[in-house]
Write a protein that holds these residues in place. Structure first.
Motif, PDB file in Angstrom:
ATOM      1  N   ASP A 160       0.821  -1.214   0.000  1.00 12.58           N
ATOM      2  CA  ASP A 160       0.000   0.000   0.000  1.00 12.58           C
ATOM      3  C   ASP A 160       0.858   1.267   0.000  1.00 12.58           C
ATOM      4  O   ASP A 160       0.549   2.251  -0.670  1.00 12.58           O
ATOM      5  CB  ASP A 160      -0.952   0.007   1.199  1.00 12.58           C
ATOM      6  CG  ASP A 160      -2.081  -1.010   0.999  1.00 12.58           C
ATOM      7  OD1 ASP A 160      -2.273  -1.477  -0.140  1.00 12.58           O
ATOM      8  OD2 ASP A 160      -2.762  -1.326   1.989  1.00 12.58           O
ATOM      9  N   ASP A 161       1.960   1.201   0.759  1.00 11.97           N
ATOM     10  CA  ASP A 161       2.868   2.354   0.802  1.00 11.97           C
ATOM     11  C   ASP A 161       3.441   2.656  -0.576  1.00 11.97           C
ATOM     12  O   ASP A 161       3.600   3.822  -0.952  1.00 11.97           O
ATOM     13  CB  ASP A 161       4.043   2.062   1.747  1.00 11.97           C
ATOM     14  CG  ASP A 161       3.637   2.231   3.202  1.00 11.97           C
ATOM     15  OD1 ASP A 161       2.421   2.258   3.473  1.00 11.97           O
ATOM     16  OD2 ASP A 161       4.540   2.338   4.048  1.00 11.97           O
ATOM     17  N   SER A 180       0.878   4.238  -2.710  1.00 13.30           N
ATOM     18  CA  SER A 180       0.756   5.658  -2.353  1.00 13.30           C
ATOM     19  C   SER A 180       1.892   6.473  -2.943  1.00 13.30           C
ATOM     20  O   SER A 180       1.686   7.588  -3.432  1.00 13.30           O
ATOM     21  CB  SER A 180       0.745   5.827  -0.844  1.00 13.30           C
ATOM     22  OG  SER A 180      -0.394   5.199  -0.303  1.00 13.30           O
ATOM     23  N   LYS A 185       1.175   7.101  -6.404  1.00  9.84           N
ATOM     24  CA  LYS A 185       0.140   8.125  -6.598  1.00  9.84           C
ATOM     25  C   LYS A 185       0.696   9.537  -6.490  1.00  9.84           C
ATOM     26  O   LYS A 185       0.299  10.428  -7.246  1.00  9.84           O
ATOM     27  CB  LYS A 185      -1.008   7.905  -5.603  1.00  9.84           C
ATOM     28  CG  LYS A 185      -2.007   6.865  -6.121  1.00  9.84           C
ATOM     29  CD  LYS A 185      -3.051   6.514  -5.079  1.00  9.84           C
ATOM     30  CE  LYS A 185      -3.754   5.205  -5.442  1.00  9.84           C
ATOM     31  NZ  LYS A 185      -4.320   4.536  -4.254  1.00  9.84           N
ATOM     32  N   ILE A 186       1.619   9.751  -5.557  1.00 12.03           N
ATOM     33  CA  ILE A 186       2.196  11.102  -5.457  1.00 12.03           C
ATOM     34  C   ILE A 186       3.140  11.350  -6.634  1.00 12.03           C
ATOM     35  O   ILE A 186       3.208  12.458  -7.178  1.00 12.03           O
ATOM     36  CB  ILE A 186       2.864  11.366  -4.074  1.00 12.03           C
ATOM     37  CG1 ILE A 186       3.445  12.779  -3.981  1.00 12.03           C
ATOM     38  CG2 ILE A 186       3.915  10.355  -3.735  1.00 12.03           C
ATOM     39  CD1 ILE A 186       2.400  13.859  -3.957  1.00 12.03           C
TER      40      ILE A 186
END
Lengths: 145, 145
Positions: free
Chosen positions: A43-44, A47, A50-51
């Motif tokens: 998940d990290d 993320s 995504k950034i």
DNA sequence: GCTTGACTTAAAGTTAACTTTAAGTTGTAG
DNA sequence: CTACAACTTAAAGTTAACTTTAAGTCAAGC
């Protein structure tokens, strides 16, 4: 949940080769591998992607994104720097949106120009159009043949 | 008023070589030359450059801009096509602005994230923050470490 | 007439951000 | 155990949009 590079790519709607390229460029320094060498996206990592996607879509070059990621790795000592980078990017986005708005206004004018020409059957209609027949918001584009 | 390529470039804030490149690619088919071969930019040409700039800044590739310019040269028979191109580009701009807005919201969240971390002196503050301490508009970004 | 800065061209070079290729490895379903 | 899709790498290839270079020409001021 753990994803392979193909699954991560599908989720973010990019090519798997793109994610491998980002990894090669050092944008995913914390990404772990399976014992066999496969990339494991947690998940990290999603993320992070995504950034990365956000910075990329707002026009930041890969090199600068790497600089941001590097300062993330460095921890709390680089909070000020990270904040400055994000603030600067946000201002860049504001400028881009203003620019986009101006471009949109020109396209709105061009649309009206061609709609009017279409109705008249010829662009020549604009040679003898009166300023009062031109919508107020388009006056800035007159005297531009 | 008539401008040289350098003057035109200065007015539009682009490099003269860029304008020469556009000319070579066929984006300025009506541009006239002096007896000595110098490009002479009239108001019409400056207007052409402005619409080229608009299409380019909104992401249209040079090839497609050339297609639009070609249909301008063909006259009234291509009004429908030109209108369709401009309308499609306007919709593209709308989509880009929506995308930009989403990216801006993410950057707003990240700004808040780092401002909060800066105030606390550590990013760890976000591990124990209560949802009610997170502004409403940022709730969409929670569960994204 | 001379100087000088801005212009001309074709051709080659640059850059970013991927994408493709080729050869080989991994992991899973049957 | 085998098949097979999906993964791995390094290296080469692609694309768009310019930019630079080199060699020469034009135009304006003195």
């Amino acid at each position: 949940m753990i994803y392979t590079v193909g699954e991560a790519a599908r989720q973010l709607n990019v090519a798997a080769s793109t994610i491998r390229y980002y990894d090669k460029e050092g944008l995913l320094p914390l990404l772990e591998r399976s014992s066999g060498g496969m990339r494991m996206f947690r998940d990290d990592d999603m993320s992070s992607l995504k950034i990365i996607e956000c910075l990329k879509k707002t026009g930041m070059p890969i090199k600068d994104i790497k600089h941001f990621i590097d300062s993330c790795i460095e921890g709390d000592s680089k909070i000020d720097e990270r904040l400055a980078i994000i603030e600067s990017q946000r201002e860049s986005v504001n400028r881009q949106m203003e620019e986009m708005q101006k471009m949109k206004e020109m396209l709105d004018y061009k649309c009206w120009y061609y709609e009017t020409a279409k109705a008249a059957g010829t662009c020549a209609v604009h040679d003898q159009i009166k300023p009062e027949d031109v919508p107020e918001k388009f006056h800035q584009f007159l005297n531009q043949p």
